[in-house]
Enzyme design. Structure first.
Site, PDB file in Angstrom:
ATOM      1  N   LYS A 114       3.778   6.247  12.615  1.00 14.45           N
ATOM      2  CA  LYS A 114       3.279   7.055  13.734  1.00 14.45           C
ATOM      3  C   LYS A 114       3.931   6.561  15.012  1.00 14.45           C
ATOM      4  O   LYS A 114       4.265   5.378  15.121  1.00 14.45           O
ATOM      5  CB  LYS A 114       1.759   6.900  13.868  1.00 14.45           C
ATOM      6  CG  LYS A 114       1.108   8.044  14.610  1.00 14.45           C
ATOM      7  CD  LYS A 114       0.938   9.224  13.682  1.00 14.45           C
ATOM      8  CE  LYS A 114       0.185  10.359  14.314  1.00 14.45           C
ATOM      9  NZ  LYS A 114      -0.303  11.278  13.261  1.00 14.45           N
TER      10      LYS A 114
HETATM   11  N1  GLU Z   1       0.974  14.710  12.835  1.00 16.47           N
HETATM   12  C1  GLU Z   1       0.650  15.296  11.562  1.00 16.47           C
HETATM   13  C2  GLU Z   1      -0.332  14.408  10.805  1.00 16.47           C
HETATM   14  O1  GLU Z   1      -1.038  13.633  11.393  1.00 16.47           O
HETATM   15  C3  GLU Z   1       1.888  15.641  10.752  1.00 16.47           C
HETATM   16  C4  GLU Z   1       2.757  14.483  10.369  1.00 16.47           C
HETATM   17  C5  GLU Z   1       4.082  14.914   9.725  1.00 16.47           C
HETATM   18  O2  GLU Z   1       4.274  16.079   9.461  1.00 16.47           O
HETATM   19  O3  GLU Z   1       4.893  14.019   9.504  1.00 16.47           O
HETATM   20  O4  GLU Z   1      -0.485  14.533   9.625  1.00 16.47           O
END
Ligand code: GLU
Length: 424
Positions: A114
């Site tokens: 993240k």
């Molecule tokens: N931000 C989204 C999540 O928390 C998508 C993450 C992604 O597609 O890599 O799942």
């Protein structure tokens, strides 16, 4: 392991403590030793960067950004990039760990990561946000790429952010690399169906949960907290499935209409005014009250920690479907289990986004794009498989869905680690 944080008024210590407690429980259930626990509890790599930004008026500001790669035992790290004034390293660590479990649960060949920048994007121009994104991307450049770590949108970021990231990475590489990020514009190697994927996944699991309880979608009611990318789509797809959406909210307030909200009209109102509040065909209510309405489905689709020890006992929904990451604290989880509320956990309920991110990465790497119907049917198949596996695991271990889902995911990651062995 990161040190615990002080307990806040609602009895929560923050998302990282919740994530660590969920992992601790899964490790205990699975009977792993302390070495494996430490390995899974610690991020593999994390970086904090300064982002100097020249504002449009010529002044200079220095922002802070993070990228945490929690694990890559099963493949490249994967996870979104968040722009929010509340971003801090511990939040990013928690979100990265949840991405590892989410990707493993959905059986995607990814680890978890993240990113976050501490910024309120509503206070910056598009040109400023582009400069922030490009500088942040160049600061973390050695960590990312289609075989290393693949960012995607999250709160406060969108397809434009992803286009700038892809371009910055590609310029530095000397050639266009479409698989660098997911959630890109469709005209730039994005996937059809990606924009709505998280909301579709939320609704697929919500409908599966209703069926599990013997309830029909038609005649069921829902309250949706958050009217951003996830909440807005979830409300629309729930209504399309026949569910009566009786309440919705955003940061500015909540609205309620026991006869059901006209979502098309609400979306038009939000387009015009920027908020759900003052929507004519509904009564304004307190944001907290929305969480305690008597409904079949409560969909928290905003931020972490909104259902906590202080309000969980008042939740009257039959099912909580977590559109957001980490909306329910671990102490709230215990209370909801006691009062018999079914909680469909984030790593399952909101996994549609990363599933279609995976489809986008596969398509971009092959330079061969699928029809929207194909994306949607493959998404539905993945969501259904994961739902059935979590249900079976919950039954087998006699555990709530979150604990069962976490055990399933942790086992997959630990197994990949065991098979690879430790080097050197
Ligand atoms: N931000 C989204 C999540 O928390 C998508 C993450 C992604 O597609 O890599 O799942």
């Amino acid at each position: 392991m990161p040190i615990g944080s002080p307990v806040d008024a609602a009895g929560s210590r923050g998302p990282l403590d919740d994530a660590q407690e969920q992992l601790r429980h899964a490790v205990d259930v699975l009977g792993y030793d302390e070495g494996v626990h430490r390995l899974l509890a610690s991020p593999r790599r994390e970086v904090t960067v300064s982002i100097p930004l020249r504002r449009d008026d010529g002044s200079v500001e220095v922002l802070t950004g993070h990228r945490v790669q929690h694990n890559f035992s099963r493949g490249p790290a994967k996870g979104g990039l968040r722009y929010s004034p509340k971003v801090d390293l511990d939040e990013v660590r928690a979100l990265a760990m949840w991405m590892t479990w989410k990707c493993a649960l959905m059986d995607l060949p990814y680890g978890g990561a993240k990113g976050g920048v501490t910024i309120d994007p509503s206070k910056y121009s598009a040109a400023e946000l582009e400069r922030v994104t490009r500088r942040y991307t160049s600061e973390i450049l050695p960590m990312i790429g289609p075989t290393r770590d693949i960012p995607a949108p999250d709160i406060g970021t969108d397809e434009h952010t992803m286009a700038w990231m892809m371009d910055t990475y590609s310029v530095a590489s000397g050639h266009t690399v479409l698989g660098t990020v997911t959630g890109k514009p469709v005209s730039l190697g994005g996937s059809l169906g990606r924009a709505s994927a998280t909301s579709r996944g939320v609704v697929l699991t919500a409908l599966a949960a209703l069926r599990h309880l013997g309830l029909e979608a038609g005649g069921s009611t829902a309250a949706v907290q958050g009217f951003g990318k996830v909440g807005r789509g979830a409300a629309r797809f729930l209504a399309e499935a026949g569910v009566l959406v009786i309440a919705a909210s955003d940061e500015q307030g909540a609205i309620w209409n026991p006869d059901g909200i006209d979502l098309q009209a609400l979306e038009a109102h939000v387009e015009q005014t920027g908020s759900v509040v003052h929507f004519g065909a509904a009564t304004g209510i307190d944001n907290e009250l929305l969480l305690t309405l008597e409904v079949d489905l409560l969909v928290p689709a905003a931020v972490e920690g909104v259902i906590h020890a202080g309000n969980a006992g008042s939740v009257r929904a039959r099912v909580v479907v977590e559109g957001a990451n980490g909306p329910t604290t671990t102490s709230a989880d215990r209370i909801l289990a006691e009062i018999g509320t079914l909680v469909v956990p984030d790593i399952l309920a909101n996994a549609g986004g990363v599933v279609v991110s995976y489809f986008e990465w596969v398509q971009a790497n092959q330079a061969y794009w699928w029809h929207e119907a194909e994306v949607e049917s493959k998404l539905a198949e993945r969501m259904d498989t994961a739902w059935c596996q979590v249900l079976a695991e919950a039954d087998r271990l006699r555990l709530p869905l979150r604990q069962a889902a976490t055990c399933l995911a942790v086992r997959r990651v630990a197994e990949a680690h065991r098979q690879r062995g430790l080097y050197p």
